[in-house]
Design a protein around this motif. Structure first.
Motif, PDB file in Angstrom:
ATOM      1  N   GLU A   1      -7.081   2.318  -3.033  1.00 44.46           N
ATOM      2  CA  GLU A   1      -5.923   2.428  -3.922  1.00 44.46           C
ATOM      3  C   GLU A   1      -6.289   2.040  -5.356  1.00 44.46           C
ATOM      4  O   GLU A   1      -5.824   2.665  -6.311  1.00 44.46           O
TER       5      GLU A   1
ATOM      6  N   LEU B   1       0.845  -1.195   0.000  1.00 44.11           N
ATOM      7  CA  LEU B   1       0.000   0.000   0.000  1.00 44.11           C
ATOM      8  C   LEU B   1       0.883   1.249   0.000  1.00 44.11           C
ATOM      9  O   LEU B   1       0.975   1.969   1.001  1.00 44.11           O
TER      10      LEU B   1
ATOM     11  N   ARG C   1      -3.746   7.788   4.600  1.00 48.06           N
ATOM     12  CA  ARG C   1      -3.123   8.273   3.372  1.00 48.06           C
ATOM     13  C   ARG C   1      -3.810   9.575   2.948  1.00 48.06           C
ATOM     14  O   ARG C   1      -5.020   9.731   3.158  1.00 48.06           O
TER      15      ARG C   1
END
Ligand SMILES: C[C@H](O)[C@H](O)[C@H]1CNC2=NC(N)=NC(=O)C2=N1
Length: 103
Positions: free
Chosen positions: A94, A20, A32
């Motif tokens: 993601e 990741l 993130r």
């Protein structure tokens, strides 16, 4: 107990973070931040994440700025620890990020 709901060890978290890029574990949160080319792409990413979250029944804290989106997630039901559910949600986020021009 459902193994998905066991807190991951520090070593397990470190291993999962290798898949990741851009994500980090800060205390008991997986985090993130993304930047976008403007506001609407960031908003669209929020909507897309919301769809995934409803599908998974697992929800991150999303902080939307003008062209920035911060994602922070842990598992509330076990008192706010990082589990496979968090890593799974991060992986799904993601997968869609590039299509929104996120960087
Ligand atoms: C009933 C419902 O699935 C639960 O309340 C879910 C909803 N989304 C959740 N999201 C997160 N991050 N942690 C949880 O424990 C959690 N629980």
């Amino acid at each position: 107990m459902n193994a998905q709901l066991e807190p991951l060890s520090g070593k397990e978290i470190e291993e999962r973070l290798r898949e990741l890029p851009g994500w980090s574990a800060e205390g008991d949160l997986l985090r993130r931040s993304y930047r976008f080319h403007g506001h609407f792409p960031a908003v669209a990413m929020v909507i897309h994440i919301a769809q995934i979250q409803e599908e998974l029944g697992h929800h991150a804290e999303l902080t939307l700025g003008y062209n920035q989106l911060a994602v922070a997630v842990n598992t509330h039901s076990i008192g706010g620890r990082i589990t496979h559910l968090d890593v799974g949600l991060a992986g799904r986020i993601e997968e869609i990020a590039a299509a929104h021009g996120a960087r």
